[in-house]
Design an enzyme around this catalytic site. Structure first.
Site, short mmCIF file in Angstrom:
data_model
loop_
_atom_site.label_atom_id
_atom_site.label_comp_id
_atom_site.label_asym_id
_atom_site.label_seq_id
_atom_site.Cartn_x
_atom_site.Cartn_y
_atom_site.Cartn_z
N GLU A 18 0.82 -1.33 -0.11
CA GLU A 18 -0.13 0.07 0.04
C GLU A 18 1.03 1.31 0.04
OE1 GLU A 18 -3.58 -0.05 2.99
OE2 GLU A 18 -2.48 -1.98 3.16
N GLY A 19 0.49 2.23 -0.71
CA GLY A 19 1.16 3.47 -0.64
C GLY A 19 0.30 4.65 -0.23
N GLY A 22 -2.51 4.84 -2.91
CA GLY A 22 -3.49 3.70 -3.45
C GLY A 22 -2.69 2.31 -3.14
N GLU A 23 -2.95 1.57 -3.91
CA GLU A 23 -2.64 -0.03 -3.51
C GLU A 23 -1.63 -0.32 -4.63
OE1 GLU A 23 -6.46 -1.56 -3.50
OE2 GLU A 23 -6.71 -1.05 -1.32
N VAL A 24 -0.98 -1.49 -4.28
CA VAL A 24 -0.23 -2.13 -5.68
C VAL A 24 -0.50 -3.63 -5.48
CG1 VAL A 24 2.20 -2.73 -6.07
CG2 VAL A 24 1.61 -0.49 -4.97
N LYS A 39 0.44 -0.36 -9.66
CA LYS A 39 0.47 0.44 -8.65
C LYS A 39 -0.85 1.35 -9.21
CE LYS A 39 3.10 4.34 -6.53
NZ LYS A 39 4.61 4.75 -6.38
N ASP A 131 13.41 9.92 -1.77
CA ASP A 131 12.66 9.36 -1.03
C ASP A 131 13.31 7.89 -0.68
OD1 ASP A 131 10.97 8.94 1.33
OD2 ASP A 131 9.29 8.43 0.20
P1 ATP Z 1 4.63 5.65 -0.20
O1 ATP Z 1 4.53 7.04 -0.48
O2 ATP Z 1 3.79 5.49 1.19
O3 ATP Z 1 6.03 5.41 -0.19
P2 ATP Z 1 3.68 4.95 -2.84
O4 ATP Z 1 2.19 5.12 -2.94
O5 ATP Z 1 4.74 6.03 -3.55
O6 ATP Z 1 4.10 4.61 -1.26
P3 ATP Z 1 5.23 2.49 -3.40
O7 ATP Z 1 6.16 2.85 -2.50
O8 ATP Z 1 5.41 2.64 -4.83
O9 ATP Z 1 3.80 3.51 -3.13
O10 ATP Z 1 4.46 1.01 -3.27
C1 ATP Z 1 3.99 0.87 -1.96
C2 ATP Z 1 4.49 -0.65 -1.40
O11 ATP Z 1 3.77 -1.54 -2.51
C3 ATP Z 1 5.82 -0.85 -1.60
O12 ATP Z 1 6.47 -0.56 -0.23
C4 ATP Z 1 5.99 -2.39 -1.84
O13 ATP Z 1 5.75 -3.06 -0.72
C5 ATP Z 1 4.62 -2.57 -2.75
N1 ATP Z 1 5.36 -2.52 -4.23
C6 ATP Z 1 5.43 -1.26 -4.86
N2 ATP Z 1 5.94 -1.71 -6.01
C7 ATP Z 1 6.19 -3.00 -5.94
C8 ATP Z 1 6.91 -3.91 -7.11
N3 ATP Z 1 7.09 -3.53 -8.47
N4 ATP Z 1 6.73 -5.30 -6.78
C9 ATP Z 1 6.61 -5.97 -5.70
N5 ATP Z 1 5.78 -4.94 -4.57
C10 ATP Z 1 5.75 -3.46 -4.94
#
Ligand code: ATP
Ligand code: MG
Length: 439
Positions: A18-19, A22-24, A39, A131
């Site tokens: 989760e970010g 949204g979700e991954v 994502k 980051d």
């Molecule tokens: P935040 O701002 O909270 O750091 P975000 O919305 O930018 O999050 P990401 O950091 O890109 O989102 O992704 C959130 C989580 O999803 C990651 O910490 C990871 O656990 C999982 N994830 C993201 N991309 C991948 C990938 N390519 N393969 C496997 N897991 C992934």
């Protein structure tokens, strides 16, 4: 169990992560078994999200390096935006770090060398990540790092002309002091974050909440007080490098070249022989082996929208396998088997979470979302899912928001409180098969 999301591709029922926006999800190709991470970005969260997501994709698509997650395409379906990414099956780097202990030096050095290689590549292209932290560093099948999450990335050098940055962004314990004051130079700020990551790798803790004079830990570091944790846990060569990386004055901070020239970075370490077997895996192969070469080709310039199905068929590295989507989900260490059945396990967890003072609620029939505060009094949210596998019940914990190291501390505490129901068998994905649907 699966939901067909795009023709020919199935979406796994539980999330990869989760970010903030949204979700991954994990997508698998029905015909080939290929896996891709998707994502999902919800542009309604605030006004700037759409532009930010566009920028994330625009920057990310220019990158082509083995230490960086590949991005395959974007799809816009307002208010949602989807980024299709290379899937990192090895999980997140923080998951490998034992809280308050860290990693054996050899492993820490190997990860750190790869991180510096990835960051050097980014900086050569004039791109700052902004980051860098273990939660944004993922791992592939061979335990090689993949820098991910370009949501904060920006261009700091164009046609040889560097600009200073002024946006305060990043995650406080990893942020460089000058970023809090701005304007700042991009390269030293990213390298500072690499320094904090190195402390986390070597000691299993973060040195301070933020690098400001109001923080006694940071004041102590600046005053050269190294007779306390985490500094007492590292040897003199590592400390020498950290002193150059975590140098308050950005102008005097180590550069990629001085990091590469440092004694700790160059040091030849021997395998401790204890850690490679963590997942029952042999030592990862050297870079450049046949398994390592992705056949991915960059999207054509100007092709903003790339269609799934056609795009992936021929570009995604061969990851086909007979695993179920659940088996393909990352090899997390924050999970264990129990002797109790699903309902009994959920009851035990409810009781335990209450006694720990956590706030929790069901966010699926066998998934609970738990909220608490970390050591720094910052919000920590994680999910606990109880999965009925063929032979046993698996309890799986996943970080949603907050510090990965503290999440692991909570996980260890929870596990220690369940000795009577713990089943001492390794979580072996090659034999475990999902028998239930997961919300
Ligand atoms: P935040 O701002 O909270 O750091 P975000 O919305 O930018 O999050 P990401 O950091 O890109 O989102 O992704 C959130 C989580 O999803 C990651 O910490 C990871 O656990 C999982 N994830 C993201 N991309 C991948 C990938 N390519 N393969 C496997 N897991 C992934
Ligand atoms: Mg992230």
């Amino acid at each position: 169990m699966d939901q067909q999301f795009i023709e020919g591709w199935d979406k796994a029922p539980n999330l990869l992560g989760e970010g903030a926006f949204g979700e991954v999800h994990l997508l698998t190709n029905r015909a080939t078994g290929e896996a891709v991470a998707m994502k999902v970005i919800d542009t309604r969260i605030h006004a700037g999200v759409y532009e930010q997501a566009r920028k994330e994709f625009t920057i990310h698509r220019r990158l082509d390096n083995d230490s960086i997650i590949r991005v395959y395409g974007v799809r816009k379906e307002p208010p949602l935006m989807y980024l299709f990414l290379e899937y990192a099956p090895g999980g997140e780097l923080y998951d490998k770090i034992e809280p308050d202990v860290g990693l054996p030096q050899l492993e820490a050095q190997r990860y750190f060398r790869q991180i510096i290689g990835g960051v050097e590549y980014l900086h050569r292209l004039g791109i700052a990540h902004r980051d860098l932290k273990p939660e944004n560093i993922l791992l592939d099948n061979h335990d090689n790092i993949k820098i991910s999450d370009f949501g904060m990335a920006t261009i700091f050098r164009l046609n040889g002309v560097e600009r200073k940055l002024d946006k305060r962004c990043g995650t406080l314990p990893y942020i460089a002091p000058e970023v809090l004051r701005g304007p700042y130079r991009a390269e030293p700020a990213d390298l500072w974050s690499c320094g904090v990551i190195l402390v986390a790798l070597l000691t299993g803790e973060l040195p301070w909440d933020e690098p400001t004079p109001t923080q006694p830990e940071y004041r102590g570091w600046r005053d050269g007080k190294i007779g306390r944790p985490p500094w007492v846990k590292v040897d003199s060569l590592a400390l020498g490098l950290l002193q150059r990386l975590l140098q308050h004055a950005a102008g005097r901070r180590a550069t990629v070249q001085t990091i590469r020239d440092s004694a700790w970075f160059k040091r030849r370490l021997r395998s401790d022989g204890d850690r490679w077997s963590l997942d029952g895996c042999p030592p990862p192969p050297a870079r450049g082996g046949a398994d390592d070469v992705p056949s991915f080709s960059q999207p054509a310039a100007g092709a903003d929208e790339l269609l799934l199905g056609t795009q992936f068929q021929n570009t995604q590295p061969g990851t086909a396998s007979s695993q179920t989507p659940l088996q393909r989900l990352v090899k997390r260490m924050t999970r264990f088997f129990v002797t109790t059945n699903q309902a009994e396990t959920l009851d035990r967890l409810k009781e335990l979470f209450d006694s720990c003072g956590y706030t929790w609620r069901f966010t699926g029939s066998c998934t609970m979302t738990v909220q608490t505060l970390d050591r720094r009094k910052m919000p920590l949210t994680f999910k606990a899912s109880v999965l009925d596998m063929t032979d046993h019940v698996l309890v799986d914990f996943r970080l949603s928001k907050g510090c990965g190291l503290d999440f692991k501390r909570h996980f260890i505490r929870i596990k220690q409180k369940l000795p009577d129901i713990l089943l001492n068998v390794p979580v072996n994905w090659s034999v475990a098969a999902a028998t239930n649907s997961v919300p």
